[in-house]
Design a protein around this motif. Structure first.
Motif, PDB file in Angstrom:
ATOM      1  N   TRP A 206       0.810  -1.225   0.000  1.00  0.00           N
ATOM      2  CA  TRP A 206       0.000   0.000   0.000  1.00  0.00           C
ATOM      3  C   TRP A 206       0.838   1.268   0.000  1.00  0.00           C
ATOM      4  N   SER A 207       2.128   1.151   0.255  1.00  0.00           N
ATOM      5  CA  SER A 207       2.925   2.368   0.338  1.00  0.00           C
ATOM      6  C   SER A 207       2.972   3.109  -1.008  1.00  0.00           C
ATOM      7  N   VAL A 208       2.740   2.404  -2.119  1.00  0.00           N
ATOM      8  CA  VAL A 208       2.780   3.109  -3.405  1.00  0.00           C
ATOM      9  C   VAL A 208       1.604   4.080  -3.541  1.00  0.00           C
ATOM     10  N   LEU A 209       0.581   3.934  -2.676  1.00  0.00           N
ATOM     11  CA  LEU A 209      -0.585   4.813  -2.786  1.00  0.00           C
ATOM     12  C   LEU A 209      -0.270   6.256  -2.405  1.00  0.00           C
ATOM     13  N   LYS A 210       0.903   6.483  -1.837  1.00  0.00           N
ATOM     14  CA  LYS A 210       1.302   7.859  -1.532  1.00  0.00           C
ATOM     15  C   LYS A 210       1.590   8.663  -2.794  1.00  0.00           C
ATOM     16  N   ASP A 211       1.822   7.927  -3.874  1.00  0.00           N
ATOM     17  CA  ASP A 211       2.210   8.594  -5.119  1.00  0.00           C
ATOM     18  C   ASP A 211       0.974   8.852  -5.986  1.00  0.00           C
ATOM     19  N   PRO A 212       0.630  10.130  -6.224  1.00  0.00           N
ATOM     20  CA  PRO A 212      -0.572  10.433  -7.024  1.00  0.00           C
ATOM     21  C   PRO A 212      -0.501   9.818  -8.423  1.00  0.00           C
ATOM     22  N   ALA A 213       0.710   9.603  -8.915  1.00  0.00           N
ATOM     23  CA  ALA A 213       0.849   9.068 -10.266  1.00  0.00           C
ATOM     24  C   ALA A 213       0.230   7.675 -10.389  1.00  0.00           C
ATOM     25  N   VAL A 214       0.175   6.942  -9.296  1.00  0.00           N
ATOM     26  CA  VAL A 214      -0.381   5.590  -9.352  1.00  0.00           C
ATOM     27  C   VAL A 214      -1.883   5.630  -9.623  1.00  0.00           C
ATOM     28  N   TYR A 215      -2.586   6.573  -8.991  1.00  0.00           N
ATOM     29  CA  TYR A 215      -4.024   6.716  -9.227  1.00  0.00           C
ATOM     30  C   TYR A 215      -4.273   7.100 -10.685  1.00  0.00           C
ATOM     31  N   PHE A 216      -3.454   8.024 -11.123  1.00  0.00           N
ATOM     32  CA  PHE A 216      -3.568   8.530 -12.486  1.00  0.00           C
ATOM     33  C   PHE A 216      -3.371   7.393 -13.492  1.00  0.00           C
ATOM     34  N   SER A 217      -2.351   6.578 -13.256  1.00  0.00           N
ATOM     35  CA  SER A 217      -2.075   5.475 -14.167  1.00  0.00           C
ATOM     36  C   SER A 217      -3.189   4.428 -14.128  1.00  0.00           C
ATOM     37  N   ALA A 218      -3.727   4.189 -12.925  1.00  0.00           N
ATOM     38  CA  ALA A 218      -4.790   3.185 -12.814  1.00  0.00           C
ATOM     39  C   ALA A 218      -6.028   3.658 -13.560  1.00  0.00           C
ATOM     40  N   MET A 219      -6.358   4.938 -13.419  1.00  0.00           N
ATOM     41  CA  MET A 219      -7.524   5.454 -14.127  1.00  0.00           C
ATOM     42  C   MET A 219      -7.278   5.417 -15.639  1.00  0.00           C
ATOM     43  N   GLY A 220      -6.082   5.822 -16.055  1.00  0.00           N
ATOM     44  CA  GLY A 220      -5.750   5.780 -17.481  1.00  0.00           C
ATOM     45  C   GLY A 220      -5.847   4.373 -18.036  1.00  0.00           C
ATOM     46  N   GLN A 221      -5.369   3.403 -17.266  1.00  0.00           N
ATOM     47  CA  GLN A 221      -5.437   2.022 -17.725  1.00  0.00           C
ATOM     48  C   GLN A 221      -6.891   1.558 -17.844  1.00  0.00           C
ATOM     49  N   ALA A 222      -7.729   1.965 -16.899  1.00  0.00           N
ATOM     50  CA  ALA A 222      -9.141   1.576 -16.970  1.00  0.00           C
ATOM     51  C   ALA A 222      -9.778   2.151 -18.241  1.00  0.00           C
ATOM     52  N   PHE A 223      -9.522   3.419 -18.519  1.00  0.00           N
ATOM     53  CA  PHE A 223     -10.075   4.026 -19.729  1.00  0.00           C
ATOM     54  C   PHE A 223      -9.540   3.329 -20.972  1.00  0.00           C
ATOM     55  N   PHE A 224      -8.233   3.138 -21.004  1.00  0.00           N
ATOM     56  CA  PHE A 224      -7.631   2.532 -22.191  1.00  0.00           C
ATOM     57  C   PHE A 224      -8.204   1.141 -22.424  1.00  0.00           C
ATOM     58  N   SER A 225      -8.217   0.359 -21.357  1.00  0.00           N
ATOM     59  CA  SER A 225      -8.602  -1.034 -21.527  1.00  0.00           C
ATOM     60  C   SER A 225     -10.065  -1.173 -21.927  1.00  0.00           C
ATOM     61  N   LEU A 226     -10.910  -0.284 -21.436  1.00  0.00           N
ATOM     62  CA  LEU A 226     -12.330  -0.372 -21.787  1.00  0.00           C
ATOM     63  C   LEU A 226     -12.646   0.363 -23.097  1.00  0.00           C
ATOM     64  N   SER A 227     -11.652   0.868 -23.783  1.00  0.00           N
ATOM     65  CA  SER A 227     -11.871   1.660 -25.014  1.00  0.00           C
ATOM     66  C   SER A 227     -12.824   2.808 -24.737  1.00  0.00           C
ATOM     67  N   LEU A 228     -12.623   3.485 -23.628  1.00  0.00           N
ATOM     68  CA  LEU A 228     -13.664   4.374 -23.112  1.00  0.00           C
ATOM     69  C   LEU A 228     -13.400   5.850 -23.369  1.00  0.00           C
ATOM     70  N   GLY A 229     -14.437   6.583 -23.746  1.00  0.00           N
ATOM     71  CA  GLY A 229     -14.398   8.032 -23.686  1.00  0.00           C
ATOM     72  C   GLY A 229     -14.138   8.756 -25.000  1.00  0.00           C
ATOM     73  N   ILE A 230     -13.545   8.059 -25.977  1.00  0.00           N
ATOM     74  CA  ILE A 230     -13.089   8.780 -27.157  1.00  0.00           C
ATOM     75  C   ILE A 230     -13.871   8.418 -28.413  1.00  0.00           C
ATOM     76  N   GLY A 231     -15.047   7.862 -28.216  1.00  0.00           N
ATOM     77  CA  GLY A 231     -15.939   7.702 -29.360  1.00  0.00           C
ATOM     78  C   GLY A 231     -16.014   6.317 -29.962  1.00  0.00           C
ATOM     79  N   THR A 232     -15.121   5.426 -29.536  1.00  0.00           N
ATOM     80  CA  THR A 232     -15.193   4.072 -30.075  1.00  0.00           C
ATOM     81  C   THR A 232     -16.511   3.420 -29.716  1.00  0.00           C
ATOM     82  N   MET A 233     -16.792   3.412 -28.431  1.00  0.00           N
ATOM     83  CA  MET A 233     -18.008   2.754 -27.965  1.00  0.00           C
ATOM     84  C   MET A 233     -19.247   3.553 -28.390  1.00  0.00           C
TER      85      MET A 233
END
Ligand code: PHE
Ligand code: NA
Length: 445
Positions: A206-233
């Protein structure tokens, strides 16, 4: 002209799953998880899928189905008097950026497929698979050739229209890919030293949760993986007719996509540790891990051929959904034929992909954003910035511009507990989370 439509709801589901499941689950998921500490990242990623991803997926598909247009056209139609359509342009831009590097990486997969077919990959190279792969991707011409070949495949399918070719290929190859991944996961777990990899993935530090970049990357990965937000779906949703119900389909897509990511983590990380590979080696991670696994296995070469064939098809079913966004836009806005639009966009993407490929070698000193090379910079802008911004805008459109009744109706939900929870998520919780995660990262850059 009559708008094209899916033959059935199942056809839509397969295409949307085909779009979701791709290099993102295997290639991108494993290296981003590896760079962000493994287990804690996995938890954040799954939370993002659940709270932001799946609810917004329903938003995006329902906008497309309601408007029956491409992404820019959908916004223009639903909100004629305000500049929401600008978000559509950002979406189109994001698909172009993603396709530029996606097809380069998919080209690597084709190259491996060919290498295993000819038997060249069967022999362990003198300086190991990792070094040999690094040499390959840093060459000027060879990777560009495979990138071009992959773009040609993508273009031909989009040019013909999505229905026949891709639906059929997906029906066969997705189950094959799933079975292979499960088989490989079982194998990987039995490798000596695999425990460390499983701990990396499933015992969060859990110590990596101190780094805001981890949240950012997790959200980015969720969007990328779901093909979400940019008109594909949205574009795929626009080929649905009103009679086909959305919520079940959308949950199915989200769950399936996440399963593929978790299973591929179970394939990759035990092997990463068993073979002493650095989990944070970045975008080349699976391309140096997988050949090691195949090398150790009996019948590894045969399995490798089937695996890279399935991976390449998974990549194509995603890349066609990326190409479809600008093509659908040009067909309506510039009144181009499907042929001309596919050709024009593919040539543009090919050229921009050449810079990505050179960025792995000759131009590796070119770092547009931070210390990121061209591939990483395009990915960062598209996945971590544009996708969440576009996703946020969608949530605001349906949550705030529509009234509650319209929002629920557009998504085939009722005014019950499920509908209410979804509405709460897309109106308040998801937008606030996206904003917090976003600002937190920007402030810390
Ligand atoms: N979701 C795809 C994958 O995981 C990639 C993709 C992103 C496809 C955005 C379309 C739009 O590989
Ligand atoms: Na995915």
């Amino acid at each position: 002209m009559q708008r094209e439509h899916w033959a059935s709801r199942l056809g839509f589901m397969l295409a949307a799953m085909g779009s979701a499941v791709g290099l993102g689950n295997i290639w991108r998921f494993s290296y981003v998880a590896g760079e962000n500490g493994g287990g804690a990242f996995l938890v954040l990623y799954m939370v993002s899928v659940l709270i932001i991803g799946i609810p917004l997926l329903l938003v995006e598909v329902s906008i497309g189905r309601k408007a029956q247009r491409d992404i820019v056209g959908s916004y223009k139609k639903l909100v004629p008097d305000k500049p929401w359509f600008m978000v559509g342009y950002l979406g189109v831009l994001a698909t172009l950026l993603i396709l530029s590097f996606y097809s380069v990486v998919a080209g690597w997969s084709l190259y491996y497929l060919w290498g295993y077919i000819t038997g060249d990959m069967a022999q362990m190279p003198l300086d190991g698979y990792g070094a040999t792969f690094d040499t390959f991707i840093s060459r000027d011409y060879a990777p560009v050739f495979w990138h071009g070949l992959f773009m040609i495949f993508t273009m031909v399918i989009v040019l013909v229209g999505v229905k026949n070719g891709i639906e059929l290929a997906n029906k066969i190859l997705m189950p094959v890919l799933a079975l292979l991944m499960i088989g490989l996961a079982v194998y990987s777990v039995t490798l000596p030293g695999s425990g460390e990899g499983l701990a990396f993935l499933f015992q969060p530090d859990w110590s990596v949760l101190k780094d805001p970049a981890v949240y950012f990357s997790a959200m980015g990965q969720a969007f990328f993986s779901l093909s979400l937000g940019i008109g594909t779906m949205m574009t795929y949703g626009s080929y649905l007719s009103k009679s086909q119900k959305l919520p079940g389909a959308v949950v199915g897509i989200g769950v399936m996509d996440t399963l593929f990511a978790v299973i591929s983590g179970i394939v990759i990380f035990p092997a990463v540790f068993a073979f002493g590979i650095d989990p944070s080696s970045g975008p080349t991670l699976v391309f140096i891990t997988l050949p090691e696994i195949f090398y150790q296995m009996s019948f590894g070469n045969v399995i490798a051929v089937i695996f890279f064939m399935a991976l390449s098809f998974a990549a194509i079913s995603s890349s066609i959904s990326l190409l479809e966004v600008p093509v659908a836009y040009l067909m309506r806005a510039a009144k181009m034929s499907r042929k001309a639009a596919s050709l024009l966009v593919s040539i543009g993407v090919f050229i921009s992909g050449v810079t990505v490929s050179l960025g792995m070698g000759r131009w590796s000193g070119v770092t547009p954003i931070g210390n990121r090379n061209i591939l990483d910079s395009m990915d960062y802008i598209a996945s971590n910035v544009l996708m969440p911004i576009c996703g946020l805008s969608m949530a605001l459109l349906v949550g705030w511009y529509f009234n509650r009744k319209e929002a629920l109706h557009a998504s085939d939900l009722n005014n019950n507990q499920i509908g209410g929870t979804w509405y709460l998520l897309i109106k308040f919780i998801a937008p606030i989370l996206i904003l917090i995660i976003f600002l937190n990262e920007i402030v810390n850059v």
